[in-house]
Scaffold this active site. Structure first.
Site, PDB file in Angstrom:
ATOM      1  CG  ASP A  31      -2.180   0.856   0.987  1.00  0.00           C
ATOM      2  OD1 ASP A  31      -3.268   0.292   0.843  1.00  0.00           O
ATOM      3  OD2 ASP A  31      -2.024   2.095   0.894  1.00  0.00           O
ATOM      4  CD  GLU A 151     -17.833  -3.014   2.615  1.00  0.00           C
ATOM      5  OE1 GLU A 151     -18.193  -2.525   3.687  1.00  0.00           O
ATOM      6  OE2 GLU A 151     -17.515  -2.340   1.626  1.00  0.00           O
ATOM      7  N   GLY A 249     -36.080  -3.511   2.725  1.00  0.00           N
ATOM      8  CA  GLY A 249     -35.349  -2.606   3.621  1.00  0.00           C
ATOM      9  C   GLY A 249     -35.413  -1.175   3.128  1.00  0.00           C
ATOM     10  CB  CYS A 256     -20.359  -3.032  -4.427  1.00  0.00           C
ATOM     11  SG  CYS A 256     -18.730  -3.312  -3.755  1.00  0.00           S
ATOM     12  NE  ARG A 324     -16.514   2.426   1.184  1.00  0.00           N
ATOM     13  CZ  ARG A 324     -15.628   1.575   0.644  1.00  0.00           C
ATOM     14  NH1 ARG A 324     -14.859   1.930  -0.360  1.00  0.00           N
ATOM     15  NH2 ARG A 324     -15.553   0.345   1.110  1.00  0.00           N
TER      16      ARG A 324
HETATM   17  C1  UDX Z   1     -22.163  -6.749  -2.729  1.00  0.00           C
HETATM   18  C2  UDX Z   1     -22.320  -8.124  -3.342  1.00  0.00           C
HETATM   19  O1  UDX Z   1     -23.188  -8.912  -2.522  1.00  0.00           O
HETATM   20  C3  UDX Z   1     -20.952  -8.819  -3.438  1.00  0.00           C
HETATM   21  O2  UDX Z   1     -21.089 -10.069  -4.064  1.00  0.00           O
HETATM   22  C4  UDX Z   1     -20.023  -7.923  -4.259  1.00  0.00           C
HETATM   23  O3  UDX Z   1     -18.746  -8.508  -4.372  1.00  0.00           O
HETATM   24  C5  UDX Z   1     -19.912  -6.568  -3.608  1.00  0.00           C
HETATM   25  O4  UDX Z   1     -21.212  -5.966  -3.476  1.00  0.00           O
HETATM   26  P1  UDX Z   1     -21.893  -5.714  -0.314  1.00  0.00           P
HETATM   27  O5  UDX Z   1     -22.174  -4.428  -1.042  1.00  0.00           O
HETATM   28  O6  UDX Z   1     -20.734  -5.778   0.598  1.00  0.00           O
HETATM   29  O7  UDX Z   1     -21.691  -6.917  -1.414  1.00  0.00           O
HETATM   30  O8  UDX Z   1     -23.162  -6.063   0.565  1.00  0.00           O
HETATM   31  P2  UDX Z   1     -24.530  -6.868   0.331  1.00  0.00           P
HETATM   32  O9  UDX Z   1     -24.644  -7.832   1.418  1.00  0.00           O
HETATM   33  O10 UDX Z   1     -24.640  -7.338  -1.066  1.00  0.00           O
HETATM   34  O11 UDX Z   1     -25.637  -5.713   0.584  1.00  0.00           O
HETATM   35  C6  UDX Z   1     -25.694  -4.645  -0.330  1.00  0.00           C
HETATM   36  C7  UDX Z   1     -26.874  -3.764   0.083  1.00  0.00           C
HETATM   37  O12 UDX Z   1     -28.115  -4.465  -0.145  1.00  0.00           O
HETATM   38  C8  UDX Z   1     -26.871  -3.375   1.565  1.00  0.00           C
HETATM   39  O13 UDX Z   1     -27.317  -2.042   1.690  1.00  0.00           O
HETATM   40  C9  UDX Z   1     -27.885  -4.342   2.179  1.00  0.00           C
HETATM   41  O14 UDX Z   1     -28.502  -3.823   3.351  1.00  0.00           O
HETATM   42  C10 UDX Z   1     -28.891  -4.469   1.046  1.00  0.00           C
HETATM   43  N1  UDX Z   1     -29.665  -5.713   1.071  1.00  0.00           N
HETATM   44  C11 UDX Z   1     -29.021  -6.896   0.901  1.00  0.00           C
HETATM   45  C12 UDX Z   1     -31.045  -5.655   1.222  1.00  0.00           C
HETATM   46  O15 UDX Z   1     -31.617  -4.572   1.375  1.00  0.00           O
HETATM   47  N2  UDX Z   1     -31.755  -6.810   1.181  1.00  0.00           N
HETATM   48  C13 UDX Z   1     -31.156  -8.023   1.022  1.00  0.00           C
HETATM   49  O16 UDX Z   1     -31.849  -9.042   1.023  1.00  0.00           O
HETATM   50  C14 UDX Z   1     -29.742  -8.070   0.885  1.00  0.00           C
END
Ligand code: UDX
Length: 425
Positions: A31, A151, A249, A256, A324
């Site tokens: 890094d 995450e 939600g 992402c 974020r």
């Molecule tokens: C996501 C993808 O899941 C992962 O495969 C990719 O590599 C990176 O982006 P992440 O953004 O870390 O991962 O979190 P994730 O668990 O996917 O949740 C994303 C958002 O969706 C969050 O705000 C979460 O609260 C929301 N969410 C997720 C819902 O509102 N309902 C769900 O059923 C699942």
């Protein structure tokens, strides 16, 4: 066992480096931020990630995980170099590749002949060629190996993936990268770079679509008097649908989905296709923030002016400290703009983040409730499940709760005298 270098020690780089070391490879993580590297060498991690601290300690103790700012020593003997640098959203919605390009230019004179450079960061379709052009090293192969790490469960997702995706025009290089994951025993999809990069964006766009879809169905449930929890149960047993990613939600957020859905729309547009479906998914998500604010306004008696809202949660989801593009941050921003005061409890937040200086950060859910007109559950931390509704009733000034995650036991909160509003029920 291979000699791996990882460029970037963020959510993806640090989790991937620690897991590769756990799988038996020798990994050097690089890094540019000296303080970050110094802390990592002291076992101090820059992120909250379940199981990561133990893996880092294990790797460092075994001499298989090294942290340095010296990119020359890190890559000179590396068989494979993973690019895990940021690909932030550009002004026009496309991914900003400047970090990837800078990393490739820096690496070019340092790589041994036959080395493999891997795009692990989420990069637009065609980025493998971008890295090849910056490297100007025909004796070095470039491979796309997108990450599917969530995450809060990145270690689990890395060591127990549903699949590994590898894309390259050099099949030997693709297979060599796939072999690094041999111990995880998952199917390896070996394809061309464009297909591998498309798989990543199509996956995130589809997951965001599922969530927007269920949030839309939840809105319909509210109108027809159905219960979204039972609707999801009935939907999910259909193997073609499944129960995953159908939790209603406040909308999807994080580093992402917002970035990747916009990038996918731009990728489609540049490919001559108007991705109206995905634009609709993004619109539904923006509207969902507004629906939650409306619920809170209704619970506050029709106006937010001068009202006190207790927000339970600030992060974009539970089990992470990441703010974020958090829906909670967006919703609180709108509450403040409408004249409300907001007190917040989140287990990972101790000071008000930049841009939210007006909030009061509390050290417990009950402290946040003191004198509140409405409690709003915005992140699904387990901490909130165990709060006594009776104690909360004694703390608030009005017994109103908006559960934007359908996290709590509705009947228990109603028994304690609360007006309870959930999502889709
Ligand atoms: C996501 C993808 O899941 C992962 O495969 C990719 O590599 C990176 O982006 P992440 O953004 O870390 O991962 O979190 P994730 O668990 O996917 O949740 C994303 C958002 O969706 C969050 O705000 C979460 O609260 C929301 N969410 C997720 C819902 O509102 N309902 C769900 O059923 C699942």
């Amino acid at each position: 066992m291979s000699n791996i270098a990882v460029i970037g020690t963020g959510y993806v780089g640090l989790s991937s480096g620690a897991c590769f070391a756990h799988l038996g490879h020798v990994v050097t993580c690089v890094d540019v931020v000296q303080l970050k590297i110094d802390n990592l060498n002291k076992g101090i991690l820059p992120i909250v990630e379940t199981g990561l601290e133990e893996l880092v300690a294990e790797g460092v103790a075994a001499g298989k995980l090294i942290f340095t700012t010296d990119v020359v020593s890190a890559v000179k003997n590396a068989d494979v170099v993973f690019l895990c640098v940021p690909t932030p959203e550009g002004a026009d919605g496309s991914a900003d590749l400047s970090y990837i390009q800078t990393a490739a230019r820096t690496l070019s004179p340092l790589l041994r002949s036959g080395a493999i450079v891997v795009n692990k960061s989420t990069v637009p379709v065609g980025s493998t060629k971008v890295v090849e052009r910056e490297l100007k090293r025909p004796d070095v192969s470039v491979v796309s190996n997108p990450e599917f790490l969530r995450e809060g469960s990145a270690i689990q997702d890395f060591l127990h993936p549903d699949r590994v995706v590898v894309g390259s025009d050099n099949q030997e290089a693709a297979i060599a990268v796939g072999a690094l994951y041999e111990k995880v025993g998952a199917p390896v999809v070996v394809t061309d770079p464009a297909s591998a990069e498309t798989i990543k964006y199509a996956a995130n766009a589809f997951l965001a679509t599922k969530i927007s879809y269920i949030n839309a169905v939840a809105a319909i449930c509210e109108g027809v008097g159905a219960d979204i929890n039972d609707v999801v149960l009935g939907l999910g047993y259909d193997k073609r649908i499944g129960h995953e990613f159908l939790r209603p939600g406040p909308g999807w957020g994080g580093s992402c989905f917002p970035k990747d859905t916009k990038a996918m729309v731009k990728i489609a547009q540049d490919a001559g296709y108007d991705f109206g479906l995905l634009k609709g998914v993004i619109t539904v998500n923006d509207q969902q923030y507004g629906r939650i604010v409306d619920k809170i306004r209704t619970a506050a008696g029709g106006t937010l002016k001068g009202k006190k809202i207790a927000s339970w949660g600030l992060t974009f989801k539970a089990l992470t400290d990441d703010l974020r593009d958090s829906p909670a941050v967006e919703i609180i921003t709108r509450l403040l703009a409408d004249g409300a005061s907001v007190s917040v409890f989140d287990p990972t937040v101790t000071v008000a983040p930049k841009g939210l200086d007006a909030i009061t950060v509390c050290s417990s859910p009950l402290e946040a409730c003191a004198g509140a007109d409405v409690i709003a559950v915005l992140t699904e931390w387990d901490d909130f499940r165990w709060v006594s509704p009776v104690e909360a009733a004694g703390a608030v000034s009005v017994k109103q709760i908006v559960d934007a995650r359908n996290l709590l036991d509705r009947s228990e909160w109603r028994r304690a005298g609360f007006e309870y509003q959930g999502i889709g029920r």
